[in-house]
Scaffold this motif. Structure first.
Motif, PDB file in Angstrom:
ATOM      1  N   TYR A  11     -20.098   8.168   0.167  1.00 64.09           N
ATOM      2  CA  TYR A  11     -19.979   6.866   0.836  1.00 64.09           C
ATOM      3  C   TYR A  11     -20.985   5.915   0.205  1.00 64.09           C
ATOM      4  O   TYR A  11     -22.091   6.307  -0.174  1.00 64.09           O
ATOM      5  N   TRP A  12     -20.595   4.676   0.108  1.00 65.13           N
ATOM      6  CA  TRP A  12     -21.421   3.636  -0.499  1.00 65.13           C
ATOM      7  C   TRP A  12     -22.824   3.598   0.125  1.00 65.13           C
ATOM      8  O   TRP A  12     -22.941   3.748   1.332  1.00 65.13           O
ATOM      9  N   PRO A  13     -23.904   3.463  -0.700  1.00 67.68           N
ATOM     10  CA  PRO A  13     -23.919   3.121  -2.120  1.00 67.68           C
ATOM     11  C   PRO A  13     -23.862   4.315  -3.071  1.00 67.68           C
ATOM     12  O   PRO A  13     -24.071   4.135  -4.268  1.00 67.68           O
ATOM     13  N   ASP A  14     -23.587   5.487  -2.544  1.00 71.39           N
ATOM     14  CA  ASP A  14     -23.400   6.667  -3.385  1.00 71.39           C
ATOM     15  C   ASP A  14     -22.012   6.587  -4.008  1.00 71.39           C
ATOM     16  O   ASP A  14     -21.006   6.575  -3.302  1.00 71.39           O
ATOM     17  N   GLY A  15     -21.951   6.492  -5.343  1.00 68.34           N
ATOM     18  CA  GLY A  15     -20.648   6.411  -5.983  1.00 68.34           C
ATOM     19  C   GLY A  15     -20.405   5.081  -6.656  1.00 68.34           C
ATOM     20  O   GLY A  15     -21.337   4.386  -7.071  1.00 68.34           O
ATOM     21  N   GLY A  16     -19.132   4.706  -6.744  1.00 66.88           N
ATOM     22  CA  GLY A  16     -18.764   3.485  -7.467  1.00 66.88           C
ATOM     23  C   GLY A  16     -17.762   2.652  -6.700  1.00 66.88           C
ATOM     24  O   GLY A  16     -17.852   2.496  -5.479  1.00 66.88           O
ATOM     25  N   GLY A  17     -16.746   2.148  -7.422  1.00 71.84           N
ATOM     26  CA  GLY A  17     -15.797   1.221  -6.825  1.00 71.84           C
ATOM     27  C   GLY A  17     -15.017   1.794  -5.659  1.00 71.84           C
ATOM     28  O   GLY A  17     -14.764   1.102  -4.666  1.00 71.84           O
ATOM     29  N   GLY A  18     -14.622   3.070  -5.753  1.00 70.31           N
ATOM     30  CA  GLY A  18     -13.877   3.694  -4.665  1.00 70.31           C
ATOM     31  C   GLY A  18     -14.683   3.772  -3.386  1.00 70.31           C
ATOM     32  O   GLY A  18     -14.169   3.534  -2.277  1.00 70.31           O
ATOM     33  N   GLU A  19     -15.974   4.102  -3.528  1.00 72.34           N
ATOM     34  CA  GLU A  19     -16.843   4.206  -2.351  1.00 72.34           C
ATOM     35  C   GLU A  19     -17.141   2.825  -1.766  1.00 72.34           C
ATOM     36  O   GLU A  19     -17.228   2.664  -0.550  1.00 72.34           O
ATOM     37  N   LEU A  20     -17.284   1.823  -2.635  1.00 72.95           N
ATOM     38  CA  LEU A  20     -17.451   0.456  -2.143  1.00 72.95           C
ATOM     39  C   LEU A  20     -16.207   0.032  -1.369  1.00 72.95           C
ATOM     40  O   LEU A  20     -16.308  -0.574  -0.284  1.00 72.95           O
ATOM     41  N   ALA A  21     -15.036   0.352  -1.901  1.00 72.34           N
ATOM     42  CA  ALA A  21     -13.788   0.016  -1.218  1.00 72.34           C
ATOM     43  C   ALA A  21     -13.726   0.662   0.163  1.00 72.34           C
ATOM     44  O   ALA A  21     -13.330   0.021   1.151  1.00 72.34           O
ATOM     45  N   THR A  22     -14.129   1.944   0.259  1.00 72.98           N
ATOM     46  CA  THR A  22     -14.138   2.630   1.557  1.00 72.98           C
ATOM     47  C   THR A  22     -15.033   1.899   2.547  1.00 72.98           C
ATOM     48  O   THR A  22     -14.665   1.678   3.704  1.00 72.98           O
ATOM     49  N   HIS A  23     -16.226   1.514   2.091  1.00 74.08           N
ATOM     50  CA  HIS A  23     -17.171   0.788   2.943  1.00 74.08           C
ATOM     51  C   HIS A  23     -16.560  -0.528   3.434  1.00 74.08           C
ATOM     52  O   HIS A  23     -16.682  -0.885   4.623  1.00 74.08           O
ATOM     53  N   LEU A  24     -15.881  -1.235   2.550  1.00 74.83           N
ATOM     54  CA  LEU A  24     -15.270  -2.508   2.932  1.00 74.83           C
ATOM     55  C   LEU A  24     -14.086  -2.297   3.875  1.00 74.83           C
ATOM     56  O   LEU A  24     -13.890  -3.071   4.819  1.00 74.83           O
ATOM     57  N   VAL A  25     -13.302  -1.247   3.647  1.00 73.51           N
ATOM     58  CA  VAL A  25     -12.191  -0.926   4.547  1.00 73.51           C
ATOM     59  C   VAL A  25     -12.721  -0.588   5.936  1.00 73.51           C
ATOM     60  O   VAL A  25     -12.174  -1.041   6.963  1.00 73.51           O
ATOM     61  N   VAL A  26     -13.801   0.199   5.988  1.00 67.69           N
ATOM     62  CA  VAL A  26     -14.412   0.532   7.285  1.00 67.69           C
ATOM     63  C   VAL A  26     -14.849  -0.747   8.001  1.00 67.69           C
ATOM     64  O   VAL A  26     -14.676  -0.893   9.218  1.00 67.69           O
ATOM     65  N   GLY A  27     -15.402  -1.709   7.254  1.00 67.90           N
ATOM     66  CA  GLY A  27     -15.794  -2.984   7.846  1.00 67.90           C
ATOM     67  C   GLY A  27     -14.614  -3.735   8.437  1.00 67.90           C
ATOM     68  O   GLY A  27     -14.723  -4.364   9.499  1.00 67.90           O
ATOM     69  N   VAL A  28     -13.468  -3.660   7.761  1.00 67.10           N
ATOM     70  CA  VAL A  28     -12.254  -4.297   8.281  1.00 67.10           C
ATOM     71  C   VAL A  28     -11.767  -3.569   9.533  1.00 67.10           C
ATOM     72  O   VAL A  28     -11.440  -4.183  10.555  1.00 67.10           O
ATOM     73  N   LEU A  29     -11.724  -2.228   9.463  1.00 73.71           N
ATOM     74  CA  LEU A  29     -11.211  -1.439  10.580  1.00 73.71           C
ATOM     75  C   LEU A  29     -12.036  -1.619  11.848  1.00 73.71           C
ATOM     76  O   LEU A  29     -11.494  -1.594  12.965  1.00 73.71           O
ATOM     77  N   LYS A  30     -13.339  -1.823  11.688  1.00 74.38           N
ATOM     78  CA  LYS A  30     -14.205  -1.965  12.862  1.00 74.38           C
ATOM     79  C   LYS A  30     -13.808  -3.168  13.716  1.00 74.38           C
ATOM     80  O   LYS A  30     -14.094  -3.200  14.915  1.00 74.38           O
ATOM     81  N   LYS A  31     -13.124  -4.127  13.131  1.00 75.17           N
ATOM     82  CA  LYS A  31     -12.714  -5.321  13.881  1.00 75.17           C
ATOM     83  C   LYS A  31     -11.634  -5.022  14.918  1.00 75.17           C
ATOM     84  O   LYS A  31     -11.439  -5.817  15.847  1.00 75.17           O
ATOM     85  N   GLY A  32     -10.941  -3.883  14.763  1.00 76.63           N
ATOM     86  CA  GLY A  32      -9.862  -3.603  15.700  1.00 76.63           C
ATOM     87  C   GLY A  32      -9.749  -2.167  16.158  1.00 76.63           C
ATOM     88  O   GLY A  32      -8.854  -1.828  16.937  1.00 76.63           O
ATOM     89  N   PHE A  33     -10.664  -1.288  15.687  1.00 78.85           N
ATOM     90  CA  PHE A  33     -10.577   0.133  16.018  1.00 78.85           C
ATOM     91  C   PHE A  33     -11.969   0.690  16.295  1.00 78.85           C
ATOM     92  O   PHE A  33     -12.980   0.120  15.864  1.00 78.85           O
ATOM     93  N   ASN A  34     -12.017   1.825  16.995  1.00 83.91           N
ATOM     94  CA  ASN A  34     -13.248   2.614  17.070  1.00 83.91           C
ATOM     95  C   ASN A  34     -13.303   3.493  15.826  1.00 83.91           C
ATOM     96  O   ASN A  34     -12.344   4.215  15.542  1.00 83.91           O
ATOM     97  N   VAL A  35     -14.398   3.433  15.083  1.00 85.38           N
ATOM     98  CA  VAL A  35     -14.477   4.132  13.807  1.00 85.38           C
ATOM     99  C   VAL A  35     -15.678   5.064  13.764  1.00 85.38           C
ATOM    100  O   VAL A  35     -16.797   4.662  14.103  1.00 85.38           O
ATOM    101  N   THR A  36     -15.433   6.305  13.329  1.00 93.61           N
ATOM    102  CA  THR A  36     -16.493   7.276  13.075  1.00 93.61           C
ATOM    103  C   THR A  36     -16.348   7.773  11.642  1.00 93.61           C
ATOM    104  O   THR A  36     -15.248   8.110  11.206  1.00 93.61           O
ATOM    105  N   VAL A  37     -17.462   7.788  10.909  1.00 96.14           N
ATOM    106  CA  VAL A  37     -17.464   8.245   9.514  1.00 96.14           C
ATOM    107  C   VAL A  37     -18.231   9.554   9.425  1.00 96.14           C
ATOM    108  O   VAL A  37     -19.401   9.619   9.828  1.00 96.14           O
ATOM    109  N   VAL A  38     -17.579  10.602   8.917  1.00 96.43           N
ATOM    110  CA  VAL A  38     -18.244  11.871   8.622  1.00 96.43           C
ATOM    111  C   VAL A  38     -18.374  11.955   7.110  1.00 96.43           C
ATOM    112  O   VAL A  38     -17.372  11.889   6.383  1.00 96.43           O
ATOM    113  N   THR A  39     -19.604  12.091   6.610  1.00 95.05           N
ATOM    114  CA  THR A  39     -19.822  11.988   5.167  1.00 95.05           C
ATOM    115  C   THR A  39     -20.900  12.949   4.676  1.00 95.05           C
ATOM    116  O   THR A  39     -21.785  13.354   5.447  1.00 95.05           O
TER     117      THR A  39
END
Length: 401
Positions: A11-39
């Motif tokens: 998970y970001w900042p560990d990694g590169g573009g894919g991990e950054l994308a995951t972090h940004l997607v999680v930010g979007v999802l938080k606007k409408g869902f309950n989100v838990t990240v296991v990493t």
């Protein structure tokens, strides 16, 4: 409210573009869902309001070791509790063995592919795909053997792993690809995924969208390359271009970031000594914040990639930072830059002569012209990608059954 469980070994900042994308997607999802990240990343960048759980069983980087650890994770009481409480399981990287467990508990599963893991051991497909589609496994073996004996032995023993990954991925409800080109290549090799694949471009970093970039350009043409000495990122093509430019007495500054082997460092040193007109500065690995500072001073991003880039965050970030892009026409890059002023600066993959031609064209322009073109490209990319439309599509994918 729908609950989403994200299972991501990195998970970001560990990694590169894919991990950054995951972090940004999680930010979007938080606007409408309950989100838990296991990493498996101990100190992830955190989206406010999202629960992050560190799981050592996800900390293994090698796919075989990771996949062997996941049955233990699935049987752990704490994780099973998180799984049972979720409505959707989101797998944005390689934790595919969790999918059958989630489906047995009747959970919706969304897989996000940032590479070509269902069809390639290295998750890489060389460009152009049409010339390599019948030799992907052979390319994998050659690419891994370039890295040394250990990697060569590994790929010769485990070249079949993509088949296993594909079997798990085919059980998901939705498979997100990040460009039309990526989706075309994957479904061409794995047609069983065609009915599940959705194309959604990666979210745009909000700080780059919402803040007008400040440019601090020097009169000396300054070029940025961020691919390290990676073969697939086109490092060898860059070296060819620099050597030819040096022979012509070309004067410019070239800033190189990311990882370089001792051998690559020696090559760069000799190149600098041989061609004094080239100001080659090697910065190595830099923090994301430092990279954004560099963008302010750069005329151009050099992106000589030779693989079918699924998205190209380096290209996106540079364009949003008002830099001109000289990029190979590979993968999803034409989808980002097609129809913009950067299209005229795109090059054929593997062509050092094309890169030299584009560099020469750009260096005939003045600083003010470079600045104007950079801001024009930024506006064109924003219009093309539509950040609000991307967020809407993400919500649609993750909605309840």
């Amino acid at each position: 409210m729908t609950s989403i469980l994200v299972v991501a070994e990195r998970y970001w900042p560990d990694g590169g573009g894919g991990e950054l994308a995951t972090h940004l997607v999680v930010g979007v999802l938080k606007k409408g869902f309950n989100v838990t990240v296991v990493t498996g990343t101990e100190n992830p960048s955190r989206v406010p309001g999202v629960e992050y759980v560190y799981e050592p069983l996800l900390s293994r980087r090698e796919k075989p070791a990771l996949w062997l650890s996941i049955p233990r994770l699935a049987s752990a009481q704490g994780f099973r509790g998180l799984l049972s409480e979720s409505d959707v399981v989101y797998v944005p990287r390689f934790a595919f063995p969790i999918i059958p467990y989630a489906k047995r508990m009747k959970k919706k599963v969304v897989v996000h592919l940032h590479g070509y893991i269902p069809i390639s051991y290295t998750a890489t497909v060389l460009a152009p795909y049409e010339k390599h589609k019948h030799r992907i496994t052979r390319d994998d073996i050659e690419l891994e053997c370039m890295k040394g004996l250990k990697h060569c032995l590994g790929v010769n023993l485990l070249w079949w792993l993509p088949r296993l990954a594909r079997r798990w991925i085919s059980q998901a409800d939705k498979v997100v690809c990040v460009s039309r080109r990526q989706a075309e290549i994957i479904t061409g090799q794995a047609p069983e995924l065609k009915g599940k694949v959705e194309v959604i471009y990666n979210p745009l970093p909000p700080e780059l969208v919402n803040t007008e970039p400040r440019k601090d350009l020097n009169s000396v043409p300054t070029f940025l390359y961020v691919g390290g000495d990676s073969y697939v990122k086109g490092f060898h093509i860059l070296l060819q271009a620099l050597n030819k430019l040096g022979k012509q007495g070309f004067k410019a500054r070239f800033i190189l970031t990311n990882k370089y082997s001792h051998q690559s460092l020696e090559i760069l040193k000799k190149l600098s000594e041989k061609h004094s007109s080239l100001n080659i500065q090697l910065l190595g690995r830099v923090k994301y914040s430092k990279l954004k500072e560099l963008h302010r001073k750069m005329w151009v991003l050099l992106f000589p990639s030779i693989w079918e880039e699924t998205f190209g965050y380096a290209v996106l970030e540079a364009s949003l930072s008002a830099m001109i892009i000289i990029a190979s026409a590979v993968g999803g890059v034409p989808e980002l830059l097609g129809g913009t002023i950067a299209q005229q600066y795109m090059v054929s993959p593997g062509s050092a002569d094309d890169i030299i031609k584009r560099i020469t064209e750009i260096c005939s322009l003045g600083v003010n012209e470079i600045r104007v073109l950079g801001y024009k490209l930024r506006n064109e990319v924003l219009q093309r990608l539509d950040p609000n439309g991307i967020e809407k599509r993400i919500f649609e994918i993750f909605g309840k059954h």
